[in-house]
Design an enzyme around this catalytic site. Structure first.
Site, PDB file in Angstrom:
ATOM      1  N   TYR A 169     -18.509 -25.193 -10.016  1.00 30.40           N
ATOM      2  CA  TYR A 169     -18.999 -26.447  -9.415  1.00 30.40           C
ATOM      3  C   TYR A 169     -20.508 -26.355  -9.146  1.00 30.40           C
ATOM      4  O   TYR A 169     -21.266 -27.277  -9.481  1.00 30.40           O
ATOM      5  CB  TYR A 169     -18.233 -26.754  -8.125  1.00 30.40           C
ATOM      6  CG  TYR A 169     -18.722 -28.014  -7.446  1.00 30.40           C
ATOM      7  CD1 TYR A 169     -18.464 -29.265  -8.007  1.00 30.40           C
ATOM      8  CD2 TYR A 169     -19.466 -27.962  -6.263  1.00 30.40           C
ATOM      9  CE1 TYR A 169     -18.929 -30.429  -7.403  1.00 30.40           C
ATOM     10  CE2 TYR A 169     -19.932 -29.121  -5.651  1.00 30.40           C
ATOM     11  CZ  TYR A 169     -19.663 -30.350  -6.227  1.00 30.40           C
ATOM     12  OH  TYR A 169     -20.128 -31.505  -5.634  1.00 30.40           O
ATOM     13  N   LYS A 173     -23.632 -28.690 -10.706  1.00 31.69           N
ATOM     14  CA  LYS A 173     -24.596 -29.472  -9.924  1.00 31.69           C
ATOM     15  C   LYS A 173     -26.033 -28.965 -10.148  1.00 31.69           C
ATOM     16  O   LYS A 173     -26.983 -29.736 -10.060  1.00 31.69           O
ATOM     17  CB  LYS A 173     -24.206 -29.462  -8.439  1.00 31.69           C
ATOM     18  CG  LYS A 173     -22.936 -30.286  -8.164  1.00 31.69           C
ATOM     19  CD  LYS A 173     -23.139 -31.772  -8.492  1.00 31.69           C
ATOM     20  CE  LYS A 173     -21.939 -32.629  -8.204  1.00 31.69           C
ATOM     21  NZ  LYS A 173     -22.143 -34.062  -8.485  1.00 31.69           N
TER      22      LYS A 173
END
Ligand code: NDP
Ligand code: 8X3
Length: 269
Positions: A169, A173
């Site tokens: 994750y 990002k």
């Protein structure tokens, strides 16, 4: 009429991931801030939720036109067909809010499920890039070739500060942050604005998705904390789109008062 309402009036706003959390609140915030002559394209996979939201918005703000579209941003064919399938009056997108995104699990290498890796990159990175490339040509064609429009990318504190159990994750990002910076530089001779909004902890369905539907694990994330609400982020997103055309909110980081980094939180009790 407030100056922000005037600046947003007549605009067409496309929001990805509008069926829940920050995306849903952003749709409501655009409508309440500029209730006259605004067009909203709401996209996500859960079309029933989008239709309900469209009904809520048009009932409360009759001057806002809403077009819900079922769209999986990780499906490149669906994204390719998006603009061509929009009704003519919605095709000129002025503001793109790249919000759709998700996290799956808290596994550490070498135990991260291949499917989770793929879905996070396909949604948060490839999906965001594909949507951007689908919408950008109409933005660039405006304004006698100078271009006009806003691309608002929702990043995260996780893109700035990788943490244990967030290897994939956080990497997605960080990729959003890097892509946004390249894009702003690539578009320097145009009037298209590339804006990034990086939230810290916000209570939405995000943690429920992370824990594969386990609500008690999701609730534990916020135990003793007062997280941001999706409305808090929506207000900032609409603020950035409502600045004077020469102002680019290039970078923002939003924490609740108890948070000072991805992992430093003060918990009560
Ligand atoms: P939610 O889970 O509440 O909302 C996520 C939205 O993304 C949903 O509308 C979901 O719609 C949509 N979505 C997920 N996958 C896809 C897909 N393949 N295609 C289209 N839409 C998709 O979480 P948030 O509102 O919190 O998340 C919104 C953004 O904010 C994400 O990018 C997230 O990474 C970011 N963020 C969240 C933080 C938080 O603490 N909550 C902090 C920092 C950033 P559907 O399932 O109907 O397709
Ligand atoms: C969501 C915030 O810190 O849970 O992007 O990853 S965090």
């Amino acid at each position: 009429m407030s100056s922000i309402a005037k600046r947003l009036s007549g605009k067409t706003v496309l929001i990805t991931g509008a069926s829940s959390g920050i995306g849903r609140s952003t749709a409501l915030e655009f409508a309440s801030t500029s209730p006259q002559d605004l067009k909203l394209i709401l996209t996500a996979r859960r079309i029933d939720r989008l239709k309900e939201l469209a009904e809520t918005i048009t009932k409360e703000y009759p001057g806002v036109k809403v077009h819900p579209v079922q769209l999986d941003v990780s499906n490149a064919d669906e994204v390719r067909g998006l603009v061509g399938n929009l009704p003519a009056e919605f095709r000129e997108v002025d503001v793109l809010v790249n919000n759709a995104g998700l996290v799956k699990g808290v596994a550490k290498a070498p135990h991260i499920a291949e499917e989770d890796i793929n879905v996070m990159f396909a949604t948060n990175v490839t999906g965001l890039i594909n949507i951007t490339q689908a919408i950008l040509p109409t933005m660039l064609a405006r304004n006698n070739g100078e271009g006009a429009g806003d691309i608002i990318n929702i990043g995260s504190i996780a893109g700035r500060e990788p943490y244990v159990g967030g290897g994939i994750y956080c990497a997605t990002k960080a990729a959003v942050r890097s892509f946004s910076e390249s894009l702003r530089k690539e578009l320097i001779s145009t009037r298209v604005r590339v804006i990034t909004v990086d939230p810290g902890q916000v209570e939405t369905e995000f943690s429920v998705v992370r824990f594969y539907g386990d609500k008690s694990k999701a609730n534990a994330v916020y135990a003793g904390c007062e997280p941001l609400t999706p409305e808090d982020i929506a207000e900032v997103i609409v603020f950035t789109a409502g600045r004077r055309e020469n102002v680019v909110v290039a970078d923002t980081l939003l924490f609740p008062n108890h948070q000072a980094s991805a992992t430093i939180m003060h918990r009560k009790g």
